[in-house]
Design a protein around this motif. Structure first.
Motif, PDB file in Angstrom:
ATOM      1  N   THR A  28      49.492  56.775  20.017  1.00  0.00           N
ATOM      2  CA  THR A  28      48.027  57.013  19.508  1.00  0.00           C
ATOM      3  C   THR A  28      46.971  56.230  19.515  1.00  0.00           C
ATOM      4  N   GLY A  29      45.670  56.229  20.112  1.00  0.00           N
ATOM      5  CA  GLY A  29      44.891  55.249  20.399  1.00  0.00           C
ATOM      6  C   GLY A  29      45.053  54.212  21.394  1.00  0.00           C
ATOM      7  N   TRP A  30      46.057  54.105  21.983  1.00  0.00           N
ATOM      8  CA  TRP A  30      46.384  53.053  23.132  1.00  0.00           C
ATOM      9  C   TRP A  30      46.023  53.623  24.809  1.00  0.00           C
ATOM     10  N   THR A  31      45.154  52.820  25.324  1.00  0.00           N
ATOM     11  CA  THR A  31      44.818  53.205  26.661  1.00  0.00           C
ATOM     12  C   THR A  31      45.533  51.955  27.474  1.00  0.00           C
ATOM     13  N   PHE A  32      46.100  52.479  28.624  1.00  0.00           N
ATOM     14  CA  PHE A  32      46.826  51.802  29.472  1.00  0.00           C
ATOM     15  C   PHE A  32      46.233  51.684  30.767  1.00  0.00           C
ATOM     16  N   ILE A  33      45.989  50.470  31.343  1.00  0.00           N
ATOM     17  CA  ILE A  33      45.193  50.440  32.704  1.00  0.00           C
ATOM     18  C   ILE A  33      46.451  50.335  33.766  1.00  0.00           C
ATOM     19  N   SER A  34      46.236  50.946  34.859  1.00  0.00           N
ATOM     20  CA  SER A  34      47.472  51.117  35.734  1.00  0.00           C
ATOM     21  C   SER A  34      47.889  49.943  36.920  1.00  0.00           C
ATOM     22  N   ASN A  35      46.454  49.264  37.011  1.00  0.00           N
ATOM     23  CA  ASN A  35      46.504  48.299  38.127  1.00  0.00           C
ATOM     24  C   ASN A  35      45.628  47.289  37.491  1.00  0.00           C
ATOM     25  N   ALA A  36      45.924  46.537  36.838  1.00  0.00           N
ATOM     26  CA  ALA A  36      45.008  45.471  36.481  1.00  0.00           C
ATOM     27  C   ALA A  36      45.506  44.185  37.208  1.00  0.00           C
ATOM     28  N   ILE A  37      44.573  43.454  37.788  1.00  0.00           N
ATOM     29  CA  ILE A  37      44.886  42.420  38.476  1.00  0.00           C
ATOM     30  C   ILE A  37      44.649  41.052  38.138  1.00  0.00           C
ATOM     31  N   SER A  38      45.506  40.001  37.898  1.00  0.00           N
ATOM     32  CA  SER A  38      45.015  38.647  37.392  1.00  0.00           C
ATOM     33  C   SER A  38      44.213  38.053  38.607  1.00  0.00           C
ATOM     34  N   PRO A  39      43.315  37.029  38.263  1.00  0.00           N
ATOM     35  CA  PRO A  39      42.514  36.281  39.192  1.00  0.00           C
ATOM     36  C   PRO A  39      43.396  35.065  39.751  1.00  0.00           C
ATOM     37  N   ALA A  40      44.452  34.627  39.319  1.00  0.00           N
ATOM     38  CA  ALA A  40      45.579  33.522  39.582  1.00  0.00           C
ATOM     39  C   ALA A  40      46.870  33.944  39.169  1.00  0.00           C
ATOM     40  N   THR A  41      47.678  33.136  39.856  1.00  0.00           N
ATOM     41  CA  THR A  41      49.236  33.396  39.500  1.00  0.00           C
ATOM     42  C   THR A  41      49.559  32.022  38.679  1.00  0.00           C
ATOM     43  N   ASN A  42      48.811  31.569  37.895  1.00  0.00           N
ATOM     44  CA  ASN A  42      49.374  30.640  36.741  1.00  0.00           C
ATOM     45  C   ASN A  42      48.241  30.534  35.729  1.00  0.00           C
ATOM     46  N   THR A  43      48.690  30.132  34.655  1.00  0.00           N
ATOM     47  CA  THR A  43      47.800  30.298  33.434  1.00  0.00           C
ATOM     48  C   THR A  43      46.736  29.166  33.540  1.00  0.00           C
ATOM     49  N   ARG A  44      46.849  28.123  33.938  1.00  0.00           N
ATOM     50  CA  ARG A  44      45.609  27.169  33.798  1.00  0.00           C
ATOM     51  C   ARG A  44      44.502  27.467  34.614  1.00  0.00           C
ATOM     52  N   GLU A  45      44.832  28.161  35.945  1.00  0.00           N
ATOM     53  CA  GLU A  45      43.783  28.795  36.803  1.00  0.00           C
ATOM     54  C   GLU A  45      43.199  30.279  36.545  1.00  0.00           C
ATOM     55  N   SER A  46      44.145  30.975  35.603  1.00  0.00           N
ATOM     56  CA  SER A  46      43.891  32.287  35.274  1.00  0.00           C
ATOM     57  C   SER A  46      42.879  32.359  34.319  1.00  0.00           C
ATOM     58  N   VAL A  47      43.389  31.971  33.017  1.00  0.00           N
ATOM     59  CA  VAL A  47      42.705  32.146  31.714  1.00  0.00           C
ATOM     60  C   VAL A  47      41.224  31.700  31.801  1.00  0.00           C
ATOM     61  N   PRO A  48      41.110  30.486  32.326  1.00  0.00           N
ATOM     62  CA  PRO A  48      39.560  30.396  32.575  1.00  0.00           C
ATOM     63  C   PRO A  48      38.704  31.283  33.278  1.00  0.00           C
ATOM     64  N   ARG A  49      39.022  31.874  34.180  1.00  0.00           N
ATOM     65  CA  ARG A  49      38.515  32.885  34.903  1.00  0.00           C
ATOM     66  C   ARG A  49      38.314  34.216  34.192  1.00  0.00           C
ATOM     67  N   ILE A  50      39.334  34.428  33.366  1.00  0.00           N
ATOM     68  CA  ILE A  50      39.351  35.833  32.529  1.00  0.00           C
ATOM     69  C   ILE A  50      38.407  35.770  31.364  1.00  0.00           C
ATOM     70  N   LEU A  51      38.180  34.587  30.689  1.00  0.00           N
ATOM     71  CA  LEU A  51      37.353  34.493  29.677  1.00  0.00           C
ATOM     72  C   LEU A  51      36.171  33.776  29.848  1.00  0.00           C
ATOM     73  N   SER A  52      35.864  33.481  31.406  1.00  0.00           N
ATOM     74  CA  SER A  52      34.350  33.061  31.366  1.00  0.00           C
ATOM     75  C   SER A  52      33.951  33.930  32.777  1.00  0.00           C
ATOM     76  N   LEU A  53      32.280  33.859  32.846  1.00  0.00           N
ATOM     77  CA  LEU A  53      31.674  34.338  33.875  1.00  0.00           C
ATOM     78  C   LEU A  53      32.195  33.513  35.223  1.00  0.00           C
ATOM     79  N   ASN A  54      32.691  34.318  36.294  1.00  0.00           N
ATOM     80  CA  ASN A  54      33.179  33.423  37.549  1.00  0.00           C
ATOM     81  C   ASN A  54      32.713  33.863  38.763  1.00  0.00           C
ATOM     82  N   ASN A  55      32.639  33.541  39.901  1.00  0.00           N
ATOM     83  CA  ASN A  55      32.501  33.842  41.332  1.00  0.00           C
ATOM     84  C   ASN A  55      33.119  33.135  42.152  1.00  0.00           C
ATOM     85  N   TYR A  56      34.101  33.656  42.707  1.00  0.00           N
ATOM     86  CA  TYR A  56      35.025  32.736  43.726  1.00  0.00           C
ATOM     87  C   TYR A  56      35.526  31.507  43.125  1.00  0.00           C
ATOM     88  N   ASP A  57      35.027  30.642  43.779  1.00  0.00           N
ATOM     89  CA  ASP A  57      35.377  29.106  43.400  1.00  0.00           C
ATOM     90  C   ASP A  57      34.714  28.618  42.262  1.00  0.00           C
TER      91      ASP A  57
END
Length: 270
Positions: A28-57
């Motif tokens: 109850t109250g949970w919503t799941f997204i079926s096809n979420a896609i990460s911006p990178a394959t490792n934490t160091r590159e992915s998390v900054p892109r998820i937490l900040s505005l970004n455009n390609y490079d």
């Protein structure tokens, strides 16, 4: 004001029971997204892109969701069981330290990282009996290697668990991650205050046919599993049964979604 909680760690979406014919009606109250896609394959590159505005490079770390939350009047916390590495901060810790209260439980020595339960204790101390708006990040170690060495921290084990088999240990890690999400949910629920929780992995992992059978999907090991991640929203005010939204969603747009989630508008956010 509502309380928010955002756990993160690394795990492929397909490993979670929620995405494998689980009965979502009980969530109850949970919503799941079926096809979420990460911006990178490792934490160091992915998390900054998820937490900040970004455009390609280009990543604008000065336009990040922690600063957005601070300016919106939320009290921000970052609790990490991964920590920062070496003498200079990683891009992740630079953003994390914009939070008003920060705890790194280790300096990035993954081999000696303790139980993620320490973050639950951080959360309890922060949330219980506090009435103001709080935004808490729990950066867990989760299902990072070494899978079998970390099973000593788990409260429960899967059926037919084999502590010497990496594949079994990985399944055990995901199983305990689902338990962990529920424990975070119960802690938030115990406050009696409105709350929202977002859970996502910052990247997935690739299947290989040699131990540990799950690796970061970098270089020749790239696969779609390395960027297909779980994304879950929990809202205490949502009294509807759990549901799956069949939608492709790019985590590089997360700052925009997050601003909607906390009901904050900003000129830089679409």
């Amino acid at each position: 004001m509502a309380k928010f909680n955002v756990p993160l760690h690394s795990a492929p979406r397909k490993s979670f029971s929620y995405y494998n014919n689980a009965d979502l009606k009980n969530y109850t109250g949970w919503t799941f997204i079926s096809n979420a896609i990460s911006p990178a394959t490792n934490t160091r590159e992915s998390v900054p892109r998820i937490l900040s505005l970004n455009n390609y490079d280009s990543i604008n770390e000065n336009l990040n969701l922690i600063d957005l939350a601070n300016q919106a009047g939320l009290t921000t916390y970052w609790f990490s069981n991964q920590g920062f590495i070496g003498r200079f901060d990683t891009p992740i810790s630079k953003i994390a330290k914009r939070s008003q209260y920060v705890i790194f439980h280790n300096k990035g020595d993954y081999k000696s990282a303790g139980s993620d339960d320490r973050l639950l204790e951080d959360l309890k101390r922060t949330i219980i009996n506090k009435k103001t708006g709080n935004l808490v990040f729990l950066h867990t170690f989760g299902s990072h290697p070494s899978f079998c060495k970390r099973t000593i921290f788990y409260k429960k084990h899967i059926k037919n668990f084999n502590p010497k088999d990496d594949r079994s240990c990985f399944q055990d890690a995901i199983y305990n991650t689902e338990i962990y999400i529920s424990e975070v949910h119960n802690i938030m629920k115990s406050t009696g205050e409105p709350y929202k929780i977002i859970y996502f992995a910052d990247h997935g992992l690739t299947d290989v046919n040699f131990p540990p059978y799950k690796v970061h999907g970098v270089g020749i090991n790239f696969s779609l599993d390395a960027i297909h991640i779980p994304l879950i929203f929990i809202n205490s005010k949502n009294k509807k049964e759990g549901r799956m939204i069949n939608k492709e969603y790019y985590m590089r747009d997360f700052t925009n979604t997050f601003s909607d989630w906390i009901d904050v508008n900003a000129n830089k956010i679409k």
